[in-house]
Design a protein around this motif. Structure first.
Motif, PDB file in Angstrom:
ATOM      1  N   MET A  34      -5.554   3.814   2.447  1.00  7.97           N
ATOM      2  CA  MET A  34      -5.012   2.525   2.878  1.00  7.97           C
ATOM      3  C   MET A  34      -6.047   1.770   3.710  1.00  7.97           C
ATOM      4  O   MET A  34      -6.250   0.565   3.512  1.00  7.97           O
ATOM      5  CB  MET A  34      -3.726   2.731   3.681  1.00  7.97           C
ATOM      6  CG  MET A  34      -2.575   3.257   2.848  1.00  7.97           C
ATOM      7  SD  MET A  34      -1.169   3.780   3.866  1.00  7.97           S
ATOM      8  CE  MET A  34      -0.334   2.234   4.083  1.00  7.97           C
ATOM      9  N   ARG A  35      -6.707   2.472   4.618  1.00 10.45           N
ATOM     10  CA  ARG A  35      -7.737   1.830   5.448  1.00 10.45           C
ATOM     11  C   ARG A  35      -8.877   1.289   4.579  1.00 10.45           C
ATOM     12  O   ARG A  35      -9.373   0.182   4.808  1.00 10.45           O
ATOM     13  CB  ARG A  35      -8.277   2.819   6.476  1.00 10.45           C
ATOM     14  CG  ARG A  35      -7.319   3.098   7.605  1.00 10.45           C
ATOM     15  CD  ARG A  35      -7.951   3.966   8.694  1.00 10.45           C
ATOM     16  NE  ARG A  35      -7.016   4.168   9.773  1.00 10.45           N
ATOM     17  CZ  ARG A  35      -6.459   5.338  10.079  1.00 10.45           C
ATOM     18  NH1 ARG A  35      -6.780   6.422   9.403  1.00 10.45           N
ATOM     19  NH2 ARG A  35      -5.612   5.428  11.083  1.00 10.45           N
ATOM     20  N   ARG A  36      -9.299   2.076   3.576  1.00  9.66           N
ATOM     21  CA  ARG A  36     -10.375   1.618   2.673  1.00  9.66           C
ATOM     22  C   ARG A  36      -9.951   0.362   1.921  1.00  9.66           C
ATOM     23  O   ARG A  36     -10.728  -0.587   1.797  1.00  9.66           O
ATOM     24  CB  ARG A  36     -10.758   2.715   1.685  1.00  9.66           C
ATOM     25  CG  ARG A  36     -11.721   3.752   2.224  1.00  9.66           C
ATOM     26  CD  ARG A  36     -12.284   4.649   1.118  1.00  9.66           C
ATOM     27  NE  ARG A  36     -11.258   5.294   0.301  1.00  9.66           N
ATOM     28  CZ  ARG A  36     -10.625   6.423   0.637  1.00  9.66           C
ATOM     29  NH1 ARG A  36     -10.911   7.036   1.769  1.00  9.66           N
ATOM     30  NH2 ARG A  36      -9.710   6.942  -0.169  1.00  9.66           N
ATOM     31  N   PHE A  56      -5.072  14.546  -1.115  1.00 11.05           N
ATOM     32  CA  PHE A  56      -5.872  13.379  -0.771  1.00 11.05           C
ATOM     33  C   PHE A  56      -5.300  12.783   0.514  1.00 11.05           C
ATOM     34  O   PHE A  56      -4.195  13.121   0.920  1.00 11.05           O
ATOM     35  CB  PHE A  56      -5.873  12.343  -1.906  1.00 11.05           C
ATOM     36  CG  PHE A  56      -4.537  11.658  -2.101  1.00 11.05           C
ATOM     37  CD1 PHE A  56      -4.356  10.352  -1.681  1.00 11.05           C
ATOM     38  CD2 PHE A  56      -3.466  12.319  -2.691  1.00 11.05           C
ATOM     39  CE1 PHE A  56      -3.126   9.722  -1.857  1.00 11.05           C
ATOM     40  CE2 PHE A  56      -2.237  11.698  -2.877  1.00 11.05           C
ATOM     41  CZ  PHE A  56      -2.066  10.391  -2.454  1.00 11.05           C
ATOM     42  N   ASP A  57      -6.045  11.913   1.139  1.00 11.71           N
ATOM     43  CA  ASP A  57      -5.623  11.298   2.401  1.00 11.71           C
ATOM     44  C   ASP A  57      -5.165   9.858   2.139  1.00 11.71           C
ATOM     45  O   ASP A  57      -5.992   8.956   2.021  1.00 11.71           O
ATOM     46  CB  ASP A  57      -6.783  11.325   3.403  1.00 11.71           C
ATOM     47  CG  ASP A  57      -6.395  10.793   4.768  1.00 11.71           C
ATOM     48  OD1 ASP A  57      -5.336  10.155   4.902  1.00 11.71           O
ATOM     49  OD2 ASP A  57      -7.180  11.017   5.715  1.00 11.71           O
ATOM     50  N   PRO A  58      -3.852   9.617   2.032  1.00 12.20           N
ATOM     51  CA  PRO A  58      -3.379   8.261   1.741  1.00 12.20           C
ATOM     52  C   PRO A  58      -3.638   7.272   2.878  1.00 12.20           C
ATOM     53  O   PRO A  58      -3.840   6.085   2.635  1.00 12.20           O
ATOM     54  CB  PRO A  58      -1.885   8.449   1.495  1.00 12.20           C
ATOM     55  CG  PRO A  58      -1.534   9.716   2.179  1.00 12.20           C
ATOM     56  CD  PRO A  58      -2.752  10.571   2.138  1.00 12.20           C
ATOM     57  N   LEU A 103       0.825  -1.213   0.000  1.00 10.67           N
ATOM     58  CA  LEU A 103       0.000   0.000   0.000  1.00 10.67           C
ATOM     59  C   LEU A 103       0.860   1.265   0.000  1.00 10.67           C
ATOM     60  O   LEU A 103       0.514   2.261  -0.641  1.00 10.67           O
ATOM     61  CB  LEU A 103      -0.953  -0.004   1.195  1.00 10.67           C
ATOM     62  CG  LEU A 103      -1.976  -1.147   1.212  1.00 10.67           C
ATOM     63  CD1 LEU A 103      -2.805  -1.090   2.483  1.00 10.67           C
ATOM     64  CD2 LEU A 103      -2.860  -1.116  -0.006  1.00 10.67           C
ATOM     65  N   VAL A 104       1.990   1.221   0.699  1.00  5.93           N
ATOM     66  CA  VAL A 104       2.908   2.366   0.704  1.00  5.93           C
ATOM     67  C   VAL A 104       3.462   2.567  -0.711  1.00  5.93           C
ATOM     68  O   VAL A 104       3.580   3.699  -1.175  1.00  5.93           O
ATOM     69  CB  VAL A 104       4.039   2.167   1.737  1.00  5.93           C
ATOM     70  CG1 VAL A 104       5.175   3.151   1.529  1.00  5.93           C
ATOM     71  CG2 VAL A 104       3.489   2.289   3.150  1.00  5.93           C
ATOM     72  N   TYR A 129      -2.595   6.988  13.244  1.00  6.19           N
ATOM     73  CA  TYR A 129      -2.128   7.826  12.135  1.00  6.19           C
ATOM     74  C   TYR A 129      -3.265   8.674  11.597  1.00  6.19           C
ATOM     75  O   TYR A 129      -4.404   8.243  11.533  1.00  6.19           O
ATOM     76  CB  TYR A 129      -1.586   6.970  10.973  1.00  6.19           C
ATOM     77  CG  TYR A 129      -0.232   6.379  11.245  1.00  6.19           C
ATOM     78  CD1 TYR A 129       0.922   7.138  11.080  1.00  6.19           C
ATOM     79  CD2 TYR A 129      -0.101   5.070  11.666  1.00  6.19           C
ATOM     80  CE1 TYR A 129       2.173   6.597  11.327  1.00  6.19           C
ATOM     81  CE2 TYR A 129       1.143   4.513  11.918  1.00  6.19           C
ATOM     82  CZ  TYR A 129       2.271   5.278  11.748  1.00  6.19           C
ATOM     83  OH  TYR A 129       3.505   4.744  11.998  1.00  6.19           O
ATOM     84  N   SER A 130      -2.919   9.889  11.208  1.00  7.54           N
ATOM     85  CA  SER A 130      -3.865  10.762  10.526  1.00  7.54           C
ATOM     86  C   SER A 130      -3.081  11.465   9.427  1.00  7.54           C
ATOM     87  O   SER A 130      -1.860  11.343   9.354  1.00  7.54           O
ATOM     88  CB  SER A 130      -4.483  11.775  11.495  1.00  7.54           C
ATOM     89  OG  SER A 130      -3.465  12.595  12.034  1.00  7.54           O
ATOM     90  N   TYR A 131      -3.783  12.170   8.590  1.00  8.89           N
ATOM     91  CA  TYR A 131      -3.121  12.862   7.482  1.00  8.89           C
ATOM     92  C   TYR A 131      -3.797  14.204   7.281  1.00  8.89           C
ATOM     93  O   TYR A 131      -5.020  14.285   7.264  1.00  8.89           O
ATOM     94  CB  TYR A 131      -3.214  12.017   6.205  1.00  8.89           C
ATOM     95  CG  TYR A 131      -2.376  12.545   5.069  1.00  8.89           C
ATOM     96  CD1 TYR A 131      -1.042  12.204   4.960  1.00  8.89           C
ATOM     97  CD2 TYR A 131      -2.929  13.381   4.108  1.00  8.89           C
ATOM     98  CE1 TYR A 131      -0.263  12.685   3.915  1.00  8.89           C
ATOM     99  CE2 TYR A 131      -2.155  13.867   3.058  1.00  8.89           C
ATOM    100  CZ  TYR A 131      -0.825  13.508   2.969  1.00  8.89           C
ATOM    101  OH  TYR A 131      -0.060  13.986   1.939  1.00  8.89           O
TER     102      TYR A 131
END
Length: 194
Positions: A104-106, A98-100, A84-85, A180-182
């Motif tokens: 990733m969670r999705r 965008f929020d990576p 995913l990274v 983690y947050s973005y």
């Protein structure tokens, strides 16, 4: 994941002398020859080896992981996150647009849903095969068809087990994203009236 600093009872700033001293002190009590546990001594030794190696120590300090001290589930989770990274790195969108982490969670959630759906399909196939086994007349002396059908059930059981393990690994990867947050940039859109 074993925390080598905690295992040795030293601070993160400890130098080589303090680490060696802490190892020797703890080794006296956990060594198998002194009545200690083999597994505990192995973990203590692995912790000492990690903190004694400057490169491994730096990697551990930067990432929080060391392959020799990691639980297999952690390693499987890391492998899933690694793919995913890589997708984030290759994404052409501008960072902040965008929020990576949410992406990733999705993706992990989608993988879990797909794996659970696949398990349900396999369970339906297995139930149909068992129904056939119950209804098929057996040939005297040999039961070639019965053995073939039973072997298919065993193969499905194995596949279900692998899918359940994969779900556990994906859930482990998902858990590694906790905390983690973005920060996404907020873009103001001006209307024609402005």
């Amino acid at each position: 994941m074993i925390d080598p600093y905690e295992m040795l009872g030293v601070s993160r700033e400890a130098d080589g002398v303090a680490i060696k001293s802490a190892y020797r002190k703890r080794a006296k009590t956990v060594h198998p020859d002194a009545g200690g546990d083999v597994d505990a001594f192995g973990k203590l030794t692995a912790s000492y080896e990690l903190l004694s190696d400057p490169v491994r120590r730096k990697v551990y300090d930067d990432t929080g992981y060391d392959p020799e001290l990691a639980d297999t589930k952690d390693l499987q989770g890391l492998m899933i996150l690694e793919t995913l990274v890589n997708e984030i790195i290759l994404d052409e969108r501008e960072p902040g647009s965008f929020d990576p982490v949410a992406a990733m969670r999705r993706k992990l959630t989608d993988k879990i849903v797909n794996a659970r759906f696949h398990i349900l399909e396999m369970e339906r196939h297995r139930a149909r095969i068992r129904n056939h086994i119950d209804r098929i007349g057996r040939k005297p002396n040999t039961d070639v068809l019965g053995r073939m059908l039973k072997s298919r059930c065993v193969a499905i059981d194995d596949a279900i087990g692998k899918a359940e393990t994969e779900i556990g690994n994906i859930e482990q990867a998902y858990g590694m994203l906790d905390g983690y947050s973005y920060e996404v940039e907020v873009i103001e859109i001006k209307t024609a009236a402005e």
